[in-house]
Design a protein around this motif. Structure first.
Motif, PDB file in Angstrom:
ATOM      1  N   ASN A  31       6.920   5.009   7.869  1.00 24.92           N
ATOM      2  CA  ASN A  31       7.641   4.195   6.892  1.00 24.92           C
ATOM      3  C   ASN A  31       9.130   4.117   7.192  1.00 24.92           C
ATOM      4  O   ASN A  31       9.943   4.004   6.299  1.00 24.92           O
ATOM      5  CB  ASN A  31       7.418   4.752   5.494  1.00 24.92           C
ATOM      6  CG  ASN A  31       6.024   4.449   4.988  1.00 24.92           C
ATOM      7  OD1 ASN A  31       5.763   3.375   4.482  1.00 24.92           O
ATOM      8  ND2 ASN A  31       5.123   5.400   5.161  1.00 24.92           N
ATOM      9  N   LEU A  32       9.486   4.151   8.486  1.00 25.36           N
ATOM     10  CA  LEU A  32      10.899   4.105   8.838  1.00 25.36           C
ATOM     11  C   LEU A  32      11.533   2.788   8.417  1.00 25.36           C
ATOM     12  O   LEU A  32      12.701   2.740   8.063  1.00 25.36           O
ATOM     13  CB  LEU A  32      11.069   4.323  10.346  1.00 25.36           C
ATOM     14  CG  LEU A  32      10.729   5.738  10.833  1.00 25.36           C
ATOM     15  CD1 LEU A  32      10.886   5.825  12.349  1.00 25.36           C
ATOM     16  CD2 LEU A  32      11.608   6.779  10.159  1.00 25.36           C
ATOM     17  N   ASN A  33      10.763   1.710   8.445  1.00 28.00           N
ATOM     18  CA  ASN A  33      11.305   0.427   8.010  1.00 28.00           C
ATOM     19  C   ASN A  33      11.672   0.480   6.534  1.00 28.00           C
ATOM     20  O   ASN A  33      12.687  -0.067   6.100  1.00 28.00           O
ATOM     21  CB  ASN A  33      10.294  -0.699   8.246  1.00 28.00           C
ATOM     22  CG  ASN A  33      10.845  -2.057   7.855  1.00 28.00           C
ATOM     23  OD1 ASN A  33      11.798  -2.517   8.454  1.00 28.00           O
ATOM     24  ND2 ASN A  33      10.262  -2.673   6.854  1.00 28.00           N
ATOM     25  N   PHE A  34      10.855   1.175   5.760  1.00 32.31           N
ATOM     26  CA  PHE A  34      11.144   1.339   4.338  1.00 32.31           C
ATOM     27  C   PHE A  34      12.451   2.106   4.140  1.00 32.31           C
ATOM     28  O   PHE A  34      13.297   1.729   3.342  1.00 32.31           O
ATOM     29  CB  PHE A  34       9.984   2.086   3.684  1.00 32.31           C
ATOM     30  CG  PHE A  34      10.255   2.541   2.275  1.00 32.31           C
ATOM     31  CD1 PHE A  34      10.355   1.630   1.236  1.00 32.31           C
ATOM     32  CD2 PHE A  34      10.400   3.879   1.988  1.00 32.31           C
ATOM     33  CE1 PHE A  34      10.599   2.045  -0.062  1.00 32.31           C
ATOM     34  CE2 PHE A  34      10.637   4.309   0.696  1.00 32.31           C
ATOM     35  CZ  PHE A  34      10.740   3.393  -0.325  1.00 32.31           C
ATOM     36  N   PHE A  35      12.624   3.176   4.893  1.00 31.98           N
ATOM     37  CA  PHE A  35      13.828   3.979   4.756  1.00 31.98           C
ATOM     38  C   PHE A  35      15.073   3.258   5.262  1.00 31.98           C
ATOM     39  O   PHE A  35      16.126   3.287   4.638  1.00 31.98           O
ATOM     40  CB  PHE A  35      13.679   5.295   5.541  1.00 31.98           C
ATOM     41  CG  PHE A  35      12.936   6.348   4.790  1.00 31.98           C
ATOM     42  CD1 PHE A  35      13.507   6.981   3.699  1.00 31.98           C
ATOM     43  CD2 PHE A  35      11.653   6.717   5.165  1.00 31.98           C
ATOM     44  CE1 PHE A  35      12.824   7.962   2.995  1.00 31.98           C
ATOM     45  CE2 PHE A  35      10.969   7.698   4.468  1.00 31.98           C
ATOM     46  CZ  PHE A  35      11.554   8.319   3.386  1.00 31.98           C
ATOM     47  N   GLU A  36      14.966   2.596   6.407  1.00 31.16           N
ATOM     48  CA  GLU A  36      16.152   2.093   7.089  1.00 31.16           C
ATOM     49  C   GLU A  36      16.491   0.644   6.745  1.00 31.16           C
ATOM     50  O   GLU A  36      17.653   0.267   6.727  1.00 31.16           O
ATOM     51  CB  GLU A  36      15.962   2.230   8.605  1.00 31.16           C
ATOM     52  CG  GLU A  36      15.824   3.684   9.060  1.00 31.16           C
ATOM     53  CD  GLU A  36      15.443   3.796  10.525  1.00 31.16           C
ATOM     54  OE1 GLU A  36      15.336   2.748  11.185  1.00 31.16           O
ATOM     55  OE2 GLU A  36      15.243   4.915  10.999  1.00 31.16           O
ATOM     56  N   GLU A  37      15.477  -0.174   6.532  1.00 28.28           N
ATOM     57  CA  GLU A  37      15.727  -1.608   6.409  1.00 28.28           C
ATOM     58  C   GLU A  37      15.163  -2.235   5.151  1.00 28.28           C
ATOM     59  O   GLU A  37      15.346  -3.418   4.910  1.00 28.28           O
ATOM     60  CB  GLU A  37      15.135  -2.331   7.629  1.00 28.28           C
ATOM     61  CG  GLU A  37      15.665  -1.832   8.968  1.00 28.28           C
ATOM     62  CD  GLU A  37      15.051  -2.592  10.129  1.00 28.28           C
ATOM     63  OE1 GLU A  37      15.158  -3.831  10.113  1.00 28.28           O
ATOM     64  OE2 GLU A  37      14.468  -1.961  11.008  1.00 28.28           O
ATOM     65  N   GLY A  38      14.435  -1.465   4.353  1.00 30.70           N
ATOM     66  CA  GLY A  38      13.741  -2.036   3.212  1.00 30.70           C
ATOM     67  C   GLY A  38      14.663  -2.544   2.127  1.00 30.70           C
ATOM     68  O   GLY A  38      15.844  -2.188   2.040  1.00 30.70           O
ATOM     69  N   ILE A  39      14.110  -3.375   1.255  1.00 29.64           N
ATOM     70  CA  ILE A  39      14.895  -4.014   0.204  1.00 29.64           C
ATOM     71  C   ILE A  39      15.367  -2.994  -0.831  1.00 29.64           C
ATOM     72  O   ILE A  39      16.503  -3.074  -1.308  1.00 29.64           O
ATOM     73  CB  ILE A  39      14.076  -5.134  -0.451  1.00 29.64           C
ATOM     74  CG1 ILE A  39      13.757  -6.222   0.587  1.00 29.64           C
ATOM     75  CG2 ILE A  39      14.832  -5.749  -1.625  1.00 29.64           C
ATOM     76  CD1 ILE A  39      12.823  -7.305   0.087  1.00 29.64           C
ATOM     77  N   MET A 229      24.249 -16.445  -0.061  1.00 27.68           N
ATOM     78  CA  MET A 229      22.909 -15.889  -0.012  1.00 27.68           C
ATOM     79  C   MET A 229      22.613 -15.313   1.375  1.00 27.68           C
ATOM     80  O   MET A 229      22.894 -15.957   2.393  1.00 27.68           O
ATOM     81  CB  MET A 229      21.865 -16.959  -0.333  1.00 27.68           C
ATOM     82  CG  MET A 229      22.103 -17.658  -1.665  1.00 27.68           C
ATOM     83  SD  MET A 229      20.662 -18.553  -2.309  1.00 27.68           S
ATOM     84  CE  MET A 229      20.263 -19.646  -0.940  1.00 27.68           C
ATOM     85  N   GLU A 230      22.020 -14.121   1.390  1.00 28.41           N
ATOM     86  CA  GLU A 230      21.597 -13.470   2.633  1.00 28.41           C
ATOM     87  C   GLU A 230      20.131 -13.082   2.510  1.00 28.41           C
ATOM     88  O   GLU A 230      19.723 -12.460   1.527  1.00 28.41           O
ATOM     89  CB  GLU A 230      22.429 -12.220   2.904  1.00 28.41           C
ATOM     90  CG  GLU A 230      21.981 -11.447   4.143  1.00 28.41           C
ATOM     91  CD  GLU A 230      22.634 -10.094   4.282  1.00 28.41           C
ATOM     92  OE1 GLU A 230      22.116  -9.266   5.060  1.00 28.41           O
ATOM     93  OE2 GLU A 230      23.651  -9.848   3.597  1.00 28.41           O
ATOM     94  N   ALA A 231      19.325 -13.443   3.514  1.00 33.27           N
ATOM     95  CA  ALA A 231      17.900 -13.123   3.488  1.00 33.27           C
ATOM     96  C   ALA A 231      17.671 -11.652   3.818  1.00 33.27           C
ATOM     97  O   ALA A 231      18.295 -11.096   4.721  1.00 33.27           O
ATOM     98  CB  ALA A 231      17.144 -14.008   4.472  1.00 33.27           C
ATOM     99  N   LEU A 232      16.750 -11.028   3.074  1.00 32.39           N
ATOM    100  CA  LEU A 232      16.408  -9.620   3.240  1.00 32.39           C
ATOM    101  C   LEU A 232      14.906  -9.485   3.459  1.00 32.39           C
ATOM    102  O   LEU A 232      14.130 -10.374   3.119  1.00 32.39           O
ATOM    103  CB  LEU A 232      16.788  -8.827   1.987  1.00 32.39           C
ATOM    104  CG  LEU A 232      18.180  -9.014   1.378  1.00 32.39           C
ATOM    105  CD1 LEU A 232      18.266  -8.244   0.066  1.00 32.39           C
ATOM    106  CD2 LEU A 232      19.255  -8.547   2.354  1.00 32.39           C
ATOM    107  N   GLY A 233      14.500  -8.342   3.993  1.00 29.78           N
ATOM    108  CA  GLY A 233      13.087  -8.018   4.036  1.00 29.78           C
ATOM    109  C   GLY A 233      12.361  -8.543   5.255  1.00 29.78           C
ATOM    110  O   GLY A 233      12.961  -8.997   6.229  1.00 29.78           O
ATOM    111  N   SER A 234      11.027  -8.506   5.168  1.00 35.80           N
ATOM    112  CA  SER A 234      10.189  -8.685   6.357  1.00 35.80           C
ATOM    113  C   SER A 234       9.649 -10.088   6.553  1.00 35.80           C
ATOM    114  O   SER A 234       9.055 -10.383   7.596  1.00 35.80           O
ATOM    115  CB  SER A 234       9.007  -7.711   6.283  1.00 35.80           C
ATOM    116  OG  SER A 234       8.195  -8.004   5.150  1.00 35.80           O
ATOM    117  N   GLY A 235       9.820 -10.988   5.572  1.00 34.26           N
ATOM    118  CA  GLY A 235       9.173 -12.299   5.665  1.00 34.26           C
ATOM    119  C   GLY A 235      10.142 -13.468   5.644  1.00 34.26           C
ATOM    120  O   GLY A 235      11.259 -13.380   6.163  1.00 34.26           O
ATOM    121  N   LEU A 236       9.716 -14.561   5.011  1.00 27.10           N
ATOM    122  CA  LEU A 236      10.451 -15.822   5.056  1.00 27.10           C
ATOM    123  C   LEU A 236      10.950 -16.245   3.678  1.00 27.10           C
ATOM    124  O   LEU A 236      10.295 -15.997   2.662  1.00 27.10           O
ATOM    125  CB  LEU A 236       9.553 -16.937   5.596  1.00 27.10           C
ATOM    126  CG  LEU A 236       8.969 -16.747   6.998  1.00 27.10           C
ATOM    127  CD1 LEU A 236       8.009 -17.885   7.314  1.00 27.10           C
ATOM    128  CD2 LEU A 236      10.074 -16.658   8.034  1.00 27.10           C
TER     129      LEU A 236
END
Length: 290
Positions: A31-39, A229-236
């Motif tokens: 879950n490194l994406n959750f820790f480092e880059e998640g919303i 506005m800045e896009a966050l997270g894993s999708g579109l």
């Protein structure tokens, strides 16, 4: 108006880390994406006091508030934020309770969970809670975060009903007033996964002044100053701009009939891309032409 607060609106299914349901030590490496880059991590980063910020999780939109609230508390705790609690507001009279209002006044962040956005607005709209919420967003270093229903309700215009597959039939999309933190946009959630592009098309063709914002799951927008506005997270994130529409049959067809639209402009944003609501200019962070 110079907005001091920040909006973080999320399309639903925000990544809370699979370890919230199992064991932290065993699951954290996955879950490194959750820790480092998640919303959720970004919500903490954007808040006034970071990990020490007072965060209130508001479950009003949910039909299972007692189950969903603790999951968010657990996720924020794992990210280092421990001044977190759940604020249950299930009836309109609770939105005038002095204890509830004091907790809102003390909060640096509110996190509105998913559920039914019409439930959210019908319980909170026009209450002292709503007035304080808008005042804090406009005047304080404050974060309004909302996922799914919590995102859809943030704008002045709110989609609350409409089937995805029949969304471009006249009258299929129902719109009412949201909580009113941001004007001139309309927000739809679970956007890519549930094929809701037609819902946003109909919302925009009815009033091309309004920018349509479609948020994919585990995907969001950080809106600062009410304009950037800045896009966050894993999708579109899909933006629908109706200002250049050249023609439509909207007023000529009967209810239930298909709508035609000529020259509807769309933009597709992914993580770190930005969009200016004053100039309507999008910047792709990793453009191949830079």
């Amino acid at each position: 108006m110079n907005i001091q607060g920040k909006l973080i609106i999320i399309g639903g299914a925000v990544d809370k880390g699979s370890f919230t349901e199992t064991d932290l030590d065993k699951s954290a490496p996955q879950n490194l994406n959750f820790f480092e880059e998640g919303i959720l991590k970004r919500i903490i980063k954007e808040s006034k006091n970071k990990e020490q910020s007072r965060i209130e999780v508001i479950t009003t939109a949910s039909k299972i508030p007692r189950e969903i609230g603790p999951e968010y508390v657990k996720a924020f705790n794992y990210l280092g934020a421990h001044n977190v609690d759940v604020l249950h507001i299930e009836r309109r009279e609770q939105a005038s309770d002095p204890e509830v209002l004091d907790r809102l006044k003390a909060a640096d962040v509110v996190m509105f969970t998913g559920g039914d956005q019409l439930r959210l607005t019908s319980i909170l709209g026009g209450t002292p809670f709503d007035e304080i919420l808008i005042g804090k967003y406009r005047n304080d270093d404050f974060v309004y975060a909302g996922t799914s229903a919590g995102a859809a309700a943030a704008s002045n215009n709110m989609i609350y009903q409409g089937s995805s597959h029949e969304a471009l039939l006249k009258g299929e999309v129902k719109i009412t007033s949201g909580l009113g933190l941001i004007d001139d946009v309309v927000i739809d959630t679970h956007f890519v996964q549930r094929g809701r592009i037609g819902r946003l098309f109909q919302a925009v063709v009815g009033n091309p002044k309004v920018l349509g914002i479609g948020l994919g799951e585990d995907t969001g927008l950080l809106i600062t100053n009410g304009r950037q506005m800045e896009a966050l997270g894993s999708g579109l994130v899909i933006l629908v701009d109706g200002r250049e529409i050249k023609d439509t049959n909207l007023t000529q067809v009967e209810l239930g009939q298909p709508i035609s639209i000529n020259h509807l402009v769309t933009h597709v944003m992914s993580k770190n891309d930005t969009f200016d609501l004053d100039t309507f200019k999008m910047t792709i962070k990793s453009s191949q032409y830079v």
